[in-house]
Design a protein around this motif. Sequence first.
Motif, PDB file in Angstrom:
ATOM      1  N   VAL A  35      34.305  37.114  36.757  1.00 33.21           N
ATOM      2  CA  VAL A  35      35.055  36.441  37.473  1.00 33.21           C
ATOM      3  C   VAL A  35      36.348  36.673  37.894  1.00 33.21           C
ATOM      4  CG1 VAL A  35      33.977  34.258  36.423  1.00 33.21           C
ATOM      5  CG2 VAL A  35      35.885  35.274  35.029  1.00 33.21           C
ATOM      6  N   PHE A  36      36.942  37.739  37.017  1.00 32.09           N
ATOM      7  CA  PHE A  36      38.210  38.407  37.257  1.00 32.09           C
ATOM      8  C   PHE A  36      38.228  39.169  38.459  1.00 32.09           C
ATOM      9  CE2 PHE A  36      41.637  41.275  36.726  1.00 32.09           C
ATOM     10  CZ  PHE A  36      42.902  40.592  36.688  1.00 32.09           C
ATOM     11  N   ASP A  37      37.125  39.881  38.650  1.00 31.83           N
ATOM     12  CA  ASP A  37      36.994  40.501  39.836  1.00 31.83           C
ATOM     13  C   ASP A  37      36.813  39.715  41.275  1.00 31.83           C
ATOM     14  OD1 ASP A  37      36.883  42.854  38.456  1.00 31.83           O
ATOM     15  OD2 ASP A  37      34.794  43.054  38.288  1.00 31.83           O
ATOM     16  N   TYR A  38      36.200  38.538  40.624  1.00 32.14           N
ATOM     17  CA  TYR A  38      36.006  37.677  41.886  1.00 32.14           C
ATOM     18  C   TYR A  38      37.424  37.342  42.492  1.00 32.14           C
ATOM     19  CZ  TYR A  38      34.560  33.727  44.740  1.00 32.14           C
ATOM     20  OH  TYR A  38      34.531  32.662  45.656  1.00 32.14           O
ATOM     21  N   ALA A  39      38.234  36.765  41.451  1.00 37.42           N
ATOM     22  CA  ALA A  39      39.324  36.314  41.768  1.00 37.42           C
ATOM     23  C   ALA A  39      40.428  37.339  42.492  1.00 37.42           C
ATOM     24  CB  ALA A  39      40.105  35.887  40.419  1.00 37.42           C
ATOM     25  N   LEU A  40      40.332  38.771  42.049  1.00 36.01           N
ATOM     26  CA  LEU A  40      40.988  39.668  42.681  1.00 36.01           C
ATOM     27  C   LEU A  40      40.496  39.923  44.331  1.00 36.01           C
ATOM     28  CD1 LEU A  40      41.039  42.475  40.023  1.00 36.01           C
ATOM     29  CD2 LEU A  40      43.165  41.405  40.859  1.00 36.01           C
ATOM     30  N   SER A  41      39.245  39.647  44.338  1.00 32.64           N
ATOM     31  CA  SER A  41      39.072  39.993  45.736  1.00 32.64           C
ATOM     32  C   SER A  41      39.168  38.580  46.582  1.00 32.64           C
ATOM     33  CB  SER A  41      37.506  40.397  45.892  1.00 32.64           C
ATOM     34  OG  SER A  41      36.571  39.399  45.284  1.00 32.64           O
ATOM     35  N   HIS A  42      39.379  37.575  45.977  1.00 27.89           N
ATOM     36  CA  HIS A  42      39.545  36.230  46.697  1.00 27.89           C
ATOM     37  C   HIS A  42      40.979  35.613  46.289  1.00 27.89           C
ATOM     38  CE1 HIS A  42      35.146  36.745  46.614  1.00 27.89           C
ATOM     39  NE2 HIS A  42      35.297  36.168  47.718  1.00 27.89           N
ATOM     40  N   PRO A  43      42.281  36.311  46.851  1.00 30.83           N
ATOM     41  CA  PRO A  43      43.533  36.133  46.402  1.00 30.83           C
ATOM     42  C   PRO A  43      43.672  34.254  47.202  1.00 30.83           C
ATOM     43  CG  PRO A  43      43.619  37.682  47.941  1.00 30.83           C
ATOM     44  CD  PRO A  43      41.909  37.555  47.442  1.00 30.83           C
ATOM     45  N   ILE A  63      48.142  21.518  39.389  1.00 27.99           N
ATOM     46  CA  ILE A  63      47.916  22.901  39.728  1.00 27.99           C
ATOM     47  C   ILE A  63      46.500  23.108  40.291  1.00 27.99           C
ATOM     48  CG2 ILE A  63      47.610  25.274  39.181  1.00 27.99           C
ATOM     49  CD1 ILE A  63      50.176  24.324  39.124  1.00 27.99           C
ATOM     50  N   ASP A  64      46.364  23.414  41.587  1.00 27.85           N
ATOM     51  CA  ASP A  64      44.764  23.294  42.328  1.00 27.85           C
ATOM     52  C   ASP A  64      44.140  24.850  41.709  1.00 27.85           C
ATOM     53  OD1 ASP A  64      44.914  20.858  43.868  1.00 27.85           O
ATOM     54  OD2 ASP A  64      46.083  22.318  45.438  1.00 27.85           O
ATOM     55  N   LEU A  65      42.940  24.207  41.053  1.00 33.23           N
ATOM     56  CA  LEU A  65      42.102  25.352  40.585  1.00 33.23           C
ATOM     57  C   LEU A  65      41.120  25.723  41.366  1.00 33.23           C
ATOM     58  CD1 LEU A  65      41.780  24.144  36.669  1.00 33.23           C
ATOM     59  CD2 LEU A  65      43.399  26.076  37.836  1.00 33.23           C
ATOM     60  N   ALA A  80      52.718  34.510  40.632  1.00 35.82           N
ATOM     61  CA  ALA A  80      53.275  35.766  40.936  1.00 35.82           C
ATOM     62  C   ALA A  80      52.423  36.826  41.277  1.00 35.82           C
ATOM     63  CB  ALA A  80      54.101  35.933  39.806  1.00 35.82           C
ATOM     64  N   GLY A  81      51.620  36.548  42.352  1.00 33.40           N
ATOM     65  CA  GLY A  81      50.633  37.646  42.768  1.00 33.40           C
ATOM     66  C   GLY A  81      49.542  38.152  42.069  1.00 33.40           C
ATOM     67  N   GLN A  82      49.537  37.328  40.856  1.00 37.41           N
ATOM     68  CA  GLN A  82      48.509  37.870  39.880  1.00 37.41           C
ATOM     69  C   GLN A  82      47.477  36.577  39.782  1.00 37.41           C
ATOM     70  OE1 GLN A  82      48.346  40.852  38.169  1.00 37.41           O
ATOM     71  NE2 GLN A  82      49.955  41.364  39.742  1.00 37.41           N
ATOM     72  N   PRO A  83      46.178  36.712  39.509  1.00 34.21           N
ATOM     73  CA  PRO A  83      45.082  35.806  39.213  1.00 34.21           C
ATOM     74  C   PRO A  83      45.404  35.352  37.648  1.00 34.21           C
ATOM     75  CG  PRO A  83      44.056  38.050  39.267  1.00 34.21           C
ATOM     76  CD  PRO A  83      45.384  38.197  39.675  1.00 34.21           C
ATOM     77  N   VAL A  84      45.229  34.138  37.424  1.00 38.02           N
ATOM     78  CA  VAL A  84      45.108  33.589  36.116  1.00 38.02           C
ATOM     79  C   VAL A  84      43.864  32.727  36.026  1.00 38.02           C
ATOM     80  CG1 VAL A  84      46.172  31.696  34.674  1.00 38.02           C
ATOM     81  CG2 VAL A  84      47.730  33.094  36.362  1.00 38.02           C
ATOM     82  N   ILE A  85      42.975  32.932  35.109  1.00 37.42           N
ATOM     83  CA  ILE A  85      41.864  32.520  34.754  1.00 37.42           C
ATOM     84  C   ILE A  85      41.843  31.428  33.960  1.00 37.42           C
ATOM     85  CG2 ILE A  85      39.181  33.058  34.104  1.00 37.42           C
ATOM     86  CD1 ILE A  85      40.504  34.816  36.491  1.00 37.42           C
ATOM     87  N   VAL A  86      41.138  30.249  34.112  1.00 41.74           N
ATOM     88  CA  VAL A  86      41.507  29.116  33.403  1.00 41.74           C
ATOM     89  C   VAL A  86      39.947  28.622  32.881  1.00 41.74           C
ATOM     90  CG1 VAL A  86      42.255  26.746  33.471  1.00 41.74           C
ATOM     91  CG2 VAL A  86      43.461  28.478  34.546  1.00 41.74           C
ATOM     92  N   HIS A  87      39.798  28.344  31.739  1.00 43.14           N
ATOM     93  CA  HIS A  87      38.586  27.408  31.180  1.00 43.14           C
ATOM     94  C   HIS A  87      38.622  26.293  31.841  1.00 43.14           C
ATOM     95  CE1 HIS A  87      35.614  25.602  28.586  1.00 43.14           C
ATOM     96  NE2 HIS A  87      34.908  27.004  28.612  1.00 43.14           N
ATOM     97  N   LEU A  88      37.630  25.841  32.568  1.00 42.90           N
ATOM     98  CA  LEU A  88      37.578  24.237  33.186  1.00 42.90           C
ATOM     99  C   LEU A  88      37.620  23.170  32.134  1.00 42.90           C
ATOM    100  CD1 LEU A  88      35.440  24.915  36.412  1.00 42.90           C
ATOM    101  CD2 LEU A  88      37.868  24.272  36.253  1.00 42.90           C
ATOM    102  N   LYS A  89      36.927  23.397  31.228  1.00 41.01           N
ATOM    103  CA  LYS A  89      36.771  22.010  30.242  1.00 41.01           C
ATOM    104  C   LYS A  89      38.217  21.787  29.681  1.00 41.01           C
ATOM    105  CE  LYS A  89      31.987  21.657  28.682  1.00 41.01           C
ATOM    106  NZ  LYS A  89      31.128  21.788  27.716  1.00 41.01           N
ATOM    107  N   THR A  90      38.772  22.814  29.087  1.00 35.60           N
ATOM    108  CA  THR A  90      40.136  22.574  28.506  1.00 35.60           C
ATOM    109  C   THR A  90      41.184  22.733  29.440  1.00 35.60           C
ATOM    110  OG1 THR A  90      40.180  24.981  27.873  1.00 35.60           O
ATOM    111  CG2 THR A  90      39.157  23.412  26.417  1.00 35.60           C
ATOM    112  N   ARG A  91      40.937  23.310  30.580  1.00 35.59           N
ATOM    113  CA  ARG A  91      42.241  23.950  31.466  1.00 35.59           C
ATOM    114  C   ARG A  91      43.052  24.781  30.768  1.00 35.59           C
ATOM    115  NH1 ARG A  91      42.459  21.065  36.342  1.00 35.59           N
ATOM    116  NH2 ARG A  91      44.788  21.698  36.667  1.00 35.59           N
TER     117      ARG A  91
END
Length: 98
Positions: A35-43, A63-65, A80-91
């Motif tokens: 998922v992190f690689d996906y976020a990096l390639s889909h800013p 905040i739109d996830l 700030a130009g960095q991906p932030v990964i969030v668990h959807l159930k708990t946000r």
Amino acid sequence: MNMIRSAAMVAALVTAFPVWAQTPGKNAADGDVRVFDYALSHPVDNARLTFLPSIGESVPKSIDLHPFEGNSDYAYFYYAGQPVIVHLKTRSVVRVGH
């Protein structure tokens, strides 16, 4: 003795937690896409937060996830130009940046 054992357990958890937080899962559809690689390639555009996101912090509903293809457990946004990964159930934030 109990204090030493407790300190050892805390140290083990602190050491293990960053590994879990940095690898929140794989894309269920592909198996190899993290998922992190996906976020990096889909800013996406940076979110506007009044605080610096940190691991464990809850993300406001304002905040739109952005979901990951094939993975319904995690989503992401950029701050700030960095991906932030969030668990959807708990946000709650599970990883910030690289």
